[in-house]
Write a protein that holds these residues in place. Structure first.
Motif, short mmCIF file in Angstrom:
data_model
loop_
_atom_site.label_atom_id
_atom_site.label_comp_id
_atom_site.label_asym_id
_atom_site.label_seq_id
_atom_site.Cartn_x
_atom_site.Cartn_y
_atom_site.Cartn_z
N PRO A 49 0.81 -1.22 0.00
CA PRO A 49 0.00 0.00 0.00
C PRO A 49 0.84 1.27 0.00
O PRO A 49 0.52 2.24 -0.71
N ALA A 50 1.92 1.28 0.77
CA ALA A 50 2.78 2.46 0.82
C ALA A 50 3.46 2.70 -0.52
O ALA A 50 3.60 3.84 -0.97
N ALA A 51 3.91 1.63 -1.16
CA ALA A 51 4.57 1.77 -2.45
C ALA A 51 3.62 2.34 -3.49
O ALA A 51 3.99 3.20 -4.30
N ALA A 52 2.38 1.84 -3.49
CA ALA A 52 1.38 2.35 -4.43
C ALA A 52 1.08 3.82 -4.15
O ALA A 52 0.98 4.63 -5.08
N LEU A 53 0.96 4.18 -2.88
CA LEU A 53 0.67 5.57 -2.52
C LEU A 53 1.79 6.50 -2.94
O LEU A 53 1.54 7.63 -3.39
N LEU A 54 3.03 6.05 -2.81
CA LEU A 54 4.14 6.91 -3.19
C LEU A 54 4.15 7.16 -4.69
O LEU A 54 4.40 8.28 -5.15
N GLY A 55 3.85 6.12 -5.48
CA GLY A 55 3.76 6.32 -6.92
C GLY A 55 2.69 7.33 -7.28
O GLY A 55 2.89 8.20 -8.13
N VAL A 56 1.55 7.26 -6.61
CA VAL A 56 0.46 8.20 -6.87
C VAL A 56 0.85 9.60 -6.43
O VAL A 56 0.54 10.59 -7.11
N ALA A 57 1.54 9.73 -5.29
CA ALA A 57 1.98 11.05 -4.83
C ALA A 57 2.91 11.70 -5.85
O ALA A 57 2.79 12.90 -6.14
N PHE A 58 3.84 10.92 -6.41
CA PHE A 58 4.72 11.46 -7.44
C PHE A 58 3.91 11.95 -8.64
O PHE A 58 4.17 13.03 -9.18
N GLN A 59 2.92 11.17 -9.05
CA GLN A 59 2.18 11.56 -10.24
C GLN A 59 1.28 12.76 -9.98
O GLN A 59 1.14 13.63 -10.85
N MET A 60 0.68 12.84 -8.80
CA MET A 60 -0.12 14.02 -8.48
C MET A 60 0.75 15.28 -8.47
O MET A 60 0.30 16.36 -8.87
N THR A 61 1.98 15.14 -8.04
CA THR A 61 2.92 16.26 -8.12
C THR A 61 3.14 16.66 -9.57
O THR A 61 3.16 17.85 -9.91
N ASN A 62 3.29 15.67 -10.44
CA ASN A 62 3.43 15.96 -11.88
C ASN A 62 2.21 16.68 -12.43
O ASN A 62 2.34 17.63 -13.23
N ARG A 116 -3.77 17.09 -0.91
CA ARG A 116 -4.05 15.66 -1.12
C ARG A 116 -2.76 14.92 -1.44
O ARG A 116 -2.52 13.81 -0.95
N ALA A 117 -1.91 15.52 -2.26
CA ALA A 117 -0.63 14.88 -2.59
C ALA A 117 0.26 14.78 -1.36
O ALA A 117 0.91 13.75 -1.12
N HIS A 118 0.31 15.86 -0.55
CA HIS A 118 1.10 15.80 0.68
C HIS A 118 0.61 14.67 1.59
O HIS A 118 1.41 13.98 2.22
N GLU A 119 -0.69 14.48 1.66
CA GLU A 119 -1.24 13.42 2.49
C GLU A 119 -0.79 12.05 1.98
O GLU A 119 -0.48 11.14 2.77
N HIS A 120 -0.72 11.88 0.66
CA HIS A 120 -0.21 10.63 0.10
C HIS A 120 1.25 10.41 0.49
O HIS A 120 1.66 9.28 0.82
N TYR A 121 2.07 11.47 0.43
CA TYR A 121 3.46 11.34 0.86
C TYR A 121 3.54 10.91 2.32
O TYR A 121 4.35 10.04 2.68
N ARG A 122 2.73 11.53 3.17
CA ARG A 122 2.75 11.19 4.59
C ARG A 122 2.34 9.73 4.83
O ARG A 122 2.95 9.02 5.64
N ARG A 123 1.30 9.30 4.13
CA ARG A 123 0.81 7.93 4.33
C ARG A 123 1.79 6.89 3.76
O ARG A 123 1.81 5.74 4.21
N ALA A 124 2.59 7.30 2.79
CA ALA A 124 3.57 6.37 2.19
C ALA A 124 4.83 6.24 3.03
O ALA A 124 5.58 5.27 2.87
N GLY A 188 6.93 14.64 11.77
CA GLY A 188 5.76 14.96 10.97
C GLY A 188 5.64 14.14 9.73
O GLY A 188 4.88 14.49 8.83
N GLY A 189 6.36 13.01 9.61
CA GLY A 189 6.28 12.21 8.40
C GLY A 189 7.08 12.87 7.30
O GLY A 189 7.85 13.80 7.51
N VAL A 190 6.88 12.40 6.09
CA VAL A 190 7.71 12.88 4.99
C VAL A 190 7.45 14.34 4.68
O VAL A 190 8.28 15.04 4.16
N GLY A 191 6.26 14.85 5.01
CA GLY A 191 5.96 16.25 4.71
C GLY A 191 6.81 17.20 5.52
O GLY A 191 7.19 18.26 5.06
N ALA A 192 7.11 16.83 6.80
CA ALA A 192 7.80 17.75 7.67
C ALA A 192 9.24 18.03 7.26
O ALA A 192 9.62 19.17 7.09
#
Length: 225
Positions: A49-62, A116-124, A188-192
């Motif tokens: 799940p974390a790997a999938a979320l990180l891929g989505v976070a990258f793409q939402m950034t794009n 929303r993208a930041h939240e994906h980074y945090r969850r990943a 704060g997770g990856v966002g911090a």
């Protein structure tokens, strides 16, 4: 990828809902994270799940970085129903592309998707801890650099219609080195750790604009003027 190619039966130029975009991102981004797990030597299914979320976070950034370029290609990846909540439609995005400057409603809508993208980074973030140290360093470095693009977009006031947001090489190196050497998860997770080195302005434009834009979106949704 045929969803991106005009003339194919699967082609989609505009995504009406987040659910339809999620279908696209599963095939174009989430599966990349899943495919990387065996390459990185991750044996835990719990990391998927974390790997999938990180891929989505990258793409939402794009999507946020390239929204202007995508308009030139006739594409709008950000879901139309989410944009409409802030009173934004395709023509409003095109007007921002022509002028090079997003108005208050557009900035508020983009801020919504950025969070929303930041939240994906945090969850990943917990997924990196499931990797061996060397692989963990690589993933954390890539995440730090890529999420900095998102932070830079926010700091610019979402000036993504007349320029392409980039992270300078020296800063990329600093972020990657800092993230790779971090032994434990930040508070704060990856966002911090990514967002704190270069603080945003005291009153970011999209924060000031958010309440008014949201009110406009609420009126549009209920038919009130």
């Amino acid at each position: 990828m045929r969803m991106d190619i005009p003339g194919t039966a699967e082609h989609v130029a505009h995504y009406p809902t987040m659910a339809t975009l999620d279908k696209y991102m599963h095939g174009s981004a989430a599966v990349i994270g899943l495919q990387m797990l065996p390459v990185l030597g991750a044996g835990e299914a719990a990391a998927e799940p974390a790997a999938a979320l990180l891929g989505v976070a990258f793409q939402m950034t794009n999507f946020l970085r390239d929204v202007g370029e995508d308009l030139d290609r006739g594409r709008i990846y950000l879901p139309l129903d989410g944009l409409a909540e802030f009173g934004v439609d395709a023509e409003r995005l095109r007007a921002a592309r022509r002028s090079g400057r997003p108005d208050a409603a557009v900035r508020a809508a983009l801020a919504h998707f950025a969070e929303r993208a930041h939240e994906h980074y945090r969850r990943a973030e917990p997924g990196a801890a499931m990797l061996a140290p060397r692989q963990r360093m690589c993933v954390r470095a890539a995440t730090a650099v890529y999420s900095e693009i998102l932070t830079a977009i926010e700091r610019s006031g979402f000036r993504v219609f007349d320029r392409r947001t980039v992270v300078p090489p020296a800063r990329r190196f600093l972020l990657a080195a800092s993230a790779a050497c971090r032994p434990h998860r930040g508070a704060g997770g990856v966002g911090a750790p990514v967002r704190t080195p270069s603080p945003a302005p005291a009153s970011p434009p999209h924060v000031r604009d958010l309440p008014a834009a949201r009110r406009r979106g609420d009126r549009a949704a209920t038919g009130r003027r």
